[in-house]
Write a protein that holds these residues in place. Structure first.
Motif, PDB file in Angstrom:
ATOM      1  N   SER A  31      44.232  40.954 -19.446  1.00 45.41           N
ATOM      2  CA  SER A  31      43.703  39.971 -18.498  1.00 45.41           C
ATOM      3  C   SER A  31      44.838  39.413 -17.646  1.00 45.41           C
ATOM      4  O   SER A  31      45.941  39.201 -18.115  1.00 45.41           O
ATOM      5  N   GLN A  32      44.516  39.168 -16.384  1.00 49.74           N
ATOM      6  CA  GLN A  32      45.524  38.613 -15.466  1.00 49.74           C
ATOM      7  C   GLN A  32      45.278  37.133 -15.204  1.00 49.74           C
ATOM      8  O   GLN A  32      45.894  36.558 -14.312  1.00 49.74           O
ATOM      9  N   VAL A  33      44.364  36.545 -15.971  1.00 54.77           N
ATOM     10  CA  VAL A  33      43.919  35.182 -15.666  1.00 54.77           C
ATOM     11  C   VAL A  33      45.083  34.201 -15.534  1.00 54.77           C
ATOM     12  O   VAL A  33      45.137  33.403 -14.590  1.00 54.77           O
ATOM     13  N   ASP A  34      46.072  34.285 -16.447  1.00 53.44           N
ATOM     14  CA  ASP A  34      47.214  33.345 -16.413  1.00 53.44           C
ATOM     15  C   ASP A  34      47.910  33.368 -15.057  1.00 53.44           C
ATOM     16  O   ASP A  34      48.302  32.336 -14.532  1.00 53.44           O
ATOM     17  N   MET A  35      48.057  34.583 -14.528  1.00 57.41           N
ATOM     18  CA  MET A  35      48.748  34.754 -13.250  1.00 57.41           C
ATOM     19  C   MET A  35      47.953  34.110 -12.105  1.00 57.41           C
ATOM     20  O   MET A  35      48.501  33.384 -11.282  1.00 57.41           O
ATOM     21  N   HIS A  36      46.635  34.343 -12.066  1.00 60.52           N
ATOM     22  CA  HIS A  36      45.816  33.847 -10.954  1.00 60.52           C
ATOM     23  C   HIS A  36      45.512  32.342 -11.079  1.00 60.52           C
ATOM     24  O   HIS A  36      45.214  31.699 -10.080  1.00 60.52           O
ATOM     25  N   THR A  37      45.606  31.833 -12.308  1.00 61.37           N
ATOM     26  CA  THR A  37      45.346  30.400 -12.533  1.00 61.37           C
ATOM     27  C   THR A  37      46.231  29.537 -11.645  1.00 61.37           C
ATOM     28  O   THR A  37      45.787  28.513 -11.121  1.00 61.37           O
ATOM     29  N   ILE A  38      47.468  29.960 -11.458  1.00 65.03           N
ATOM     30  CA  ILE A  38      48.430  29.200 -10.643  1.00 65.03           C
ATOM     31  C   ILE A  38      47.858  28.950  -9.245  1.00 65.03           C
ATOM     32  O   ILE A  38      48.097  27.916  -8.637  1.00 65.03           O
ATOM     33  N   TYR A  39      47.082  29.936  -8.742  1.00 64.45           N
ATOM     34  CA  TYR A  39      46.552  29.847  -7.369  1.00 64.45           C
ATOM     35  C   TYR A  39      45.110  29.345  -7.326  1.00 64.45           C
ATOM     36  O   TYR A  39      44.536  29.203  -6.253  1.00 64.45           O
ATOM     37  N   GLY A  40      44.502  29.157  -8.478  1.00 59.08           N
ATOM     38  CA  GLY A  40      43.122  28.671  -8.539  1.00 59.08           C
ATOM     39  C   GLY A  40      42.101  29.725  -8.154  1.00 59.08           C
ATOM     40  O   GLY A  40      40.953  29.405  -7.836  1.00 59.08           O
ATOM     41  N   GLY A  41      42.477  30.977  -8.162  1.00 52.97           N
ATOM     42  CA  GLY A  41      41.546  32.063  -7.821  1.00 52.97           C
ATOM     43  C   GLY A  41      42.306  33.390  -7.830  1.00 52.97           C
ATOM     44  O   GLY A  41      43.544  33.398  -7.920  1.00 52.97           O
ATOM     45  N   VAL A  42      41.559  34.485  -7.728  1.00 51.90           N
ATOM     46  CA  VAL A  42      42.207  35.808  -7.793  1.00 51.90           C
ATOM     47  C   VAL A  42      42.936  36.115  -6.483  1.00 51.90           C
ATOM     48  O   VAL A  42      42.343  36.040  -5.405  1.00 51.90           O
ATOM     49  N   VAL A  43      44.214  36.467  -6.588  1.00 46.38           N
ATOM     50  CA  VAL A  43      44.982  36.892  -5.411  1.00 46.38           C
ATOM     51  C   VAL A  43      44.957  38.430  -5.411  1.00 46.38           C
ATOM     52  O   VAL A  43      45.540  39.050  -6.307  1.00 46.38           O
ATOM     53  N   PRO A  44      44.245  39.039  -4.453  1.00 43.55           N
ATOM     54  CA  PRO A  44      44.016  40.488  -4.515  1.00 43.55           C
ATOM     55  C   PRO A  44      45.296  41.323  -4.656  1.00 43.55           C
ATOM     56  O   PRO A  44      45.339  42.274  -5.438  1.00 43.55           O
ATOM     57  N   GLU A  45      46.331  40.977  -3.914  1.00 42.71           N
ATOM     58  CA  GLU A  45      47.574  41.758  -3.954  1.00 42.71           C
ATOM     59  C   GLU A  45      48.199  41.721  -5.357  1.00 42.71           C
ATOM     60  O   GLU A  45      48.661  42.738  -5.885  1.00 42.71           O
ATOM     61  N   ILE A  46      48.183  40.539  -5.953  1.00 44.65           N
ATOM     62  CA  ILE A  46      48.735  40.411  -7.318  1.00 44.65           C
ATOM     63  C   ILE A  46      47.878  41.221  -8.292  1.00 44.65           C
ATOM     64  O   ILE A  46      48.392  41.917  -9.169  1.00 44.65           O
ATOM     65  N   ALA A  47      46.558  41.160  -8.105  1.00 43.71           N
ATOM     66  CA  ALA A  47      45.656  41.896  -9.001  1.00 43.71           C
ATOM     67  C   ALA A  47      45.995  43.391  -8.989  1.00 43.71           C
ATOM     68  O   ALA A  47      46.147  44.013 -10.042  1.00 43.71           O
TER      69      ALA A  47
END
Ligand code: KG4
Length: 336
Positions: A31-47
């Protein structure tokens, strides 16, 4: 038949091995949730980048956990639509290379068909036809599942998905991302009649839905309370919000089921983990006499096993592709 299945349409990289569509031999998720939590939503490039980093290791682990080697794999399945295009492409290209290297068929699987198939893993007695409510972070649909690979959308959201509405409301409440789980927990001790929130309907299309007005209503409620300096009761707001979502979803799926008359209803997707929706559906099915199939919480969100399950039925229907397979950000579940 052992299918190695890949899922990478949003923020979970998932790989599974499924035997004959119903038996999960392994199911691993990064899961990438920890990473996207910082931005409050999914960042497509990071995903997309995170999928690239995780997918090879997960594929190895899925084989090891299943107690199999590459030679035991009979086909490769991959979730190829709909989703964040960069993210979907990672899974599609990886799956293509694996299928080519192993010289086995490649099976494209529609992500929503995969969510529906999560129910086949949990309920060995479930077979089409049935009516299915599919509610996730990106999609909200009522689907007529006529056969394993023959489906039609009966109703859909005109704007936001139900999960997106949960996530946005939770963000303004400051209770975390993704918001559905925290909202569900916060609502446990809340009074669902404390706040009046809208239940929208779409004129002339009784099975279609809309969630953007509900999202705005929660925002307005918070802003007004802030301006007046009045505190809002979090559990009561969460309970009132969940009740509104459930009141939009449940009567529509019950009406769709009544129209089709199969006597079987299933739910699928991340939002199907919601305790209020599950409870309201149970009550409604007790009255209507429909048999209700609820996926276990572990299979509600994105996972590889559901792709392996649906992949089996797509294979039986002759739905395999060559190296020309592309990824799609949007695609009708009826087209497969
Ligand atoms: O199916 P999923 O994992 O990913 C997509 O394909 O979109 O669904 C994720 C969505 C998120 O919006 C999340 O907030 C929501 O499912 N969700 C819930 C609950 N658990 C997850 N929504 C309501 N209640 C829950 N308990």
């Amino acid at each position: 038949m052992n299918i190695l299945a890949f899922e990478s349409t949003c923020d979970e990289t998932a790989v599974a091995v499924v035997a004959d569509g119903r038996k999960v031999l392994s199911d691993v998720i990064a899961s990438q949730v920890d990473m996207h939590t910082i931005y409050g939503g999914v960042v497509p490039e990071i995903a997309s980048r995170k999928h690239v980093e995780a997918i090879t290791g997960l594929a190895d682990r899925a084989l090891t956990d299943a107690g199999l080697t590459k030679r035991d794999i009979d086909a490769v399945a991959v979730s190829y639509a709909p989703g964040l295009i960069g993210a979907v492409l990672v899974g599609v290209n990886f799956a293509k290379s694996v299928a080519m290297a192993l010289r086995v068929p490649l099976i494209p699987v529609h992500h929503i068909r995969g969510h529906i198939a999560a129910n086949y893993i949990a309920h060995l007695d479930l077979e089409p036809p049935f009516t299915c409510l599919c509610a996730s972070g990106g999609n909200t649909l009522i689907v007529d599942v006529r056969a394993y690979t023959d489906m039609e959308v009966m109703g859909a959201t005109r704007d936001d998905a139900a999960g997106e509405c949960f996530d946005k409301a939770a963000r303004v409440l400051g209770i975390g991302y993704p918001g559905g789980g925290p909202m569900d927990r916060l609502a446990k001790d809340g009074n669902d009649k404390r706040y009046t929130l809208p239940r929208s309907h779409v004129d002339g299309c009784p099975l279609d839905m809309s969630f953007s007005g509900l999202k705005t209503a929660v925002l307005n409620l918070l802003h007004n309370a802030e301006q007046k300096g009045e505190p809002l009761n979090g559990p009561d707001l969460a309970a009132s919000f969940q009740a509104a979502i459930s009141d939009i979803l449940v009567p529509r799926v019950m009406e769709a089921a009544r129209m089709k008359g199969y006597g079987k209803i299933a739910i699928a997707g991340g939002v199907s983990a919601n305790s209020r929706i599950r409870c309201d559906l149970e009550k409604a099915c007790k009255i209507s006499g429909d048999k209700l199939f609820l996926p276990p919480l572990s299979l509600c969100g994105d996972n590889g096993a559901m792709i392996g399950s649906q992949g089996y039925y797509e294979f039986l229907a002759g739905n395999t592709v060559g190296s020309t397979l592309n990824a799609y950000a949007t695609r009708d579940v009826g087209r497969g």
